[in-house]
Design an enzyme around this catalytic site. Structure first.
Site, PDB file in Angstrom:
ATOM      1  N   GLU A  78       0.844  -1.194   0.000  1.00 38.41           N
ATOM      2  CA  GLU A  78       0.000   0.000   0.000  1.00 38.41           C
ATOM      3  C   GLU A  78       0.883   1.250   0.000  1.00 38.41           C
ATOM      4  O   GLU A  78       1.795   1.378   0.808  1.00 38.41           O
ATOM      5  CB  GLU A  78      -0.882  -0.009   1.248  1.00 38.41           C
ATOM      6  CG  GLU A  78      -1.671   1.268   1.484  1.00 38.41           C
ATOM      7  CD  GLU A  78      -2.318   1.284   2.864  1.00 38.41           C
ATOM      8  OE1 GLU A  78      -3.298   2.018   3.037  1.00 38.41           O
ATOM      9  OE2 GLU A  78      -1.824   0.559   3.759  1.00 38.41           O
ATOM     10  N   LYS A  92      -9.152   1.465  -2.180  1.00 40.63           N
ATOM     11  CA  LYS A  92      -9.424   1.025  -0.815  1.00 40.63           C
ATOM     12  C   LYS A  92     -10.826   1.462  -0.394  1.00 40.63           C
ATOM     13  O   LYS A  92     -11.164   2.643  -0.426  1.00 40.63           O
ATOM     14  CB  LYS A  92      -8.380   1.622   0.128  1.00 40.63           C
ATOM     15  CG  LYS A  92      -8.450   1.129   1.559  1.00 40.63           C
ATOM     16  CD  LYS A  92      -7.286   1.719   2.359  1.00 40.63           C
ATOM     17  CE  LYS A  92      -7.257   1.211   3.784  1.00 40.63           C
ATOM     18  NZ  LYS A  92      -6.104   1.759   4.531  1.00 40.63           N
ATOM     19  N   CYS A 107      -4.810  -3.068   3.204  1.00 36.52           N
ATOM     20  CA  CYS A 107      -4.601  -2.815   4.628  1.00 36.52           C
ATOM     21  C   CYS A 107      -5.791  -3.197   5.500  1.00 36.52           C
ATOM     22  O   CYS A 107      -6.084  -4.366   5.675  1.00 36.52           O
ATOM     23  CB  CYS A 107      -4.205  -1.352   4.837  1.00 36.52           C
ATOM     24  SG  CYS A 107      -3.369  -1.055   6.419  1.00 36.52           S
TER      25      CYS A 107
END
Length: 553
Positions: A313, A370, A421
């Protein structure tokens, strides 16, 4: 005078004992995850709370102990949140950083306390004096509350993750109905043990009363009645043991199934762990190191014959429009090996944390944004209320936006299950993508601002997602732990922590569908409906008995 003082102190200690026991047992549950990893405690850590809740039901004093248990569990399990302090690398002064950190940790701990207090209130209210109904309702409500909580933005510490990464056998129950299958097992076993203990204590009390009255006839009567409960009490523990063994056997059967590895489904993936501290990442020196580390890592892996390279990320902390001018993309064009690069996407005046697929020509062919953002860290929840406060405390950018909830991530090797994440904690994100044809998992994260316990818990979450979806997983992080995981949750390789590393592993594309992927979490609604039906039947039966007695009188 001293005797009176000692008596008062003794009374205070006695009065506070239930709260201390509840808090201690919650802390024990918190020790099941990293860094301690005492996962066996999960099978008994709810027992003291359950006994306290049941025995204090008449006094309606069960809520403070339940609240403290929840604070103990979530506070200890999520203590890693405090590792984000100090946030000076974000430009947040030391004292405001401490205030934000303590607020986040305290808020999630209190939220966990409220969660358990609600569970206790509903269980004793609906379960009444029926132990079996309490076990059914207690299990159903806990699963229902976890489902409700996981549907929101704040979620991490399911009871199920107390068994990861150590008890892979029981985690395979997640293939049936997701993590709530494991949660239900833990709650039910704890409930059975607790109800057995409660009934045993009741039996001993009855016997003591019978002996103290010294009434032979009455004592004989109570003794004859109490001998049955002794055998009955043992049934709770026998059933708890049987349930624990049976469900582990089912998990073992699922765990023992061979994993097909056809050559045509093979995909050799390389991972680069750049090891760039977050305090440097946004500086010119940090960006220079990021370009150098990820480009060199890509070239090393390309020379090893990988099919694709995965980066973490935000590996290159720049916007999409600037990616084409980087040395890493130039290397992709030169070597012709597919790369998944973490960077920032753009959406109008806002930006996203994204993972881009670069094909062998160095062209962007897909993008995943995300979807689950970290509250306060990546966006301001209830911005109308908290936005002004947070902006006065720190320069956090409120213009980061979440990706769509129904994204698909197509690659030159087929559809992948993408996760960035924090999303690792949300099983529905993975289930939905697997059901839509995702054949392997790509997990891209940056946990550099936390202590080592957080990335280890993060890895444990990814292991659960691999098992539930029956998929191979490649996990790339900035500073650790990067890893490869097979569909049985076995870690094939794991990186060091705060180290620069490259590693290649062969994973396999799969199109299987577990019961969980196909049907979702069907167990929780089934438990809720069953417990509601059982409560209604018992309520109607009791009402009928009362009406009958009134009629006869």
């Amino acid at each position: 005078m001293q005797k009176k003082l000692n008596k008062k102190q003794g009374e205070r200690l006695t009065a506070s004992l239930p709260y201390l026991i509840a808090l201690a047992s919650g802390i024990l549950m918190g020790l099941t995850v990293a860094p301690v990893g005492a996962w066996l405690l999960a099978w008994i850590a709810i027992v003291p709370l359950w006994v306290l809740v049941v025995t204090s039901a008449k006094s309606k004093n069960q809520f403070p102990p339940a609240f403290l248990w929840g604070i103990g569990y979530h506070g200890v399990a999520l203590f890693w949140i405090t590792g984000i302090h100090p946030m000076t690398w974000l430009g947040v002064p030391w004292l405001p950083s401490l205030a934000i950190t303590l607020f986040c940790w305290g808020f999630i701990s209190v939220l966990g306390g409220v969660f358990v207090a609600i569970w206790a209130a509903v269980m004793v209210r609906l379960g009444g004096q029926n132990p079996w109904l309490r076990i059914l309702i207690g299990t159903a409500i806990w699963c229902g509350l976890e489902s409700l909580w996981s549907a929101g933005p704040l979620w991490w510490s399911s009871l199920a993750y107390t068994q990861s990464p150590h008890n892979l056998v029981i985690l395979h129950l997640g293939q049936l109905s997701g993590p709530n299958t494991v949660t239900a097992t833990i709650v039910a076993v704890n409930g059975l043990i607790a109800e057995g203990w409660t009934n045993r204590q009741l039996l001993e009390t009855l016997r003591e009363r019978a002996a103290s009255r010294r009434e032979d006839a009455k004592s004989a009567k109570i003794s004859s009645v109490s001998s049955a409960p002794l055998r009955f009490v043992n049934k709770y523990w026998v059933i708890a043991t049987g349930l624990l063994i049976t469900l582990h056997l089912i998990g073992f059967i699922l765990y023992s199934r061979p994993i097909a590895q056809p050559p045509e489904a093979a995909l050799k993936v390389g991972i680069v762990q750049g090891n760039i501290p977050n305090r440097l990442l946004r500086s010119s020196e940090g960006f220079r190191r990021a370009q150098e580390n990820y480009t060199n890592g890509y070239l090393t892996l390309a020379d090893q014959g990988v099919n694709a390279v995965l980066t973490p990320e935000g590996a290159l902390p720049i916007f999409q429009r600037n990616l084409m001018a980087t040395a890493l993309v130039a290397a992709v064009k030169e070597k012709g090996v597919v790369a998944w690069i973490g960077a920032f996407g753009e959406r109008g005046d806002s930006y996203t944390i994204s993972l881009f697929t670069f094909n062998s020509k160095g062209e962007i062919v897909s993008r995943y944004d995300k979807a689950k953002l970290v509250p306060l860290g990546e966006y301001i929840p209830f911005e109308g209320i908290l936005g002004g406060i947070v902006q006065r405390l720190s320069p956090l950018d409120a213009h980061q936006v979440a990706g769509s909830a129904n994204q698909l991530f197509d690659t030159p090797f087929g559809r992948a299950i993408a996760s960035i994440c924090y999303e690792s904690a949300f099983p529905e994100q993975f289930r939905r993508q697997a059901a839509a044809g995702g054949q392997f998992i790509l997990s891209s994260s940056n946990d550099a601002h936390y202590t080592a316990s957080m990335p280890f818990q993060h890895h444990a979450q990814d292991m659960m997602r691999a098992i539930e979806t029956d998929r191979w997983s490649a996990r790339a992080t900035n500073t650790g732990y990067s890893a490869f995981v097979d569909p049985h949750g076995r870690t094939l390789w794991i990186s060091g922590y705060n180290t620069y590393e490259t590693h290649a592993e062969t994973i396999y594309r799969r199109q299987t569908q577990t019961l969980y992927v196909h049907w979702g979490d069907w167990l929780t609604p089934l438990l809720l409906i069953s417990s509601g039906g059982a409560w209604l039947v018992i309520k109607l039966r009791d009402t009928k008995k009362i009406n009958k007695n009134l009629t006869q009188s």
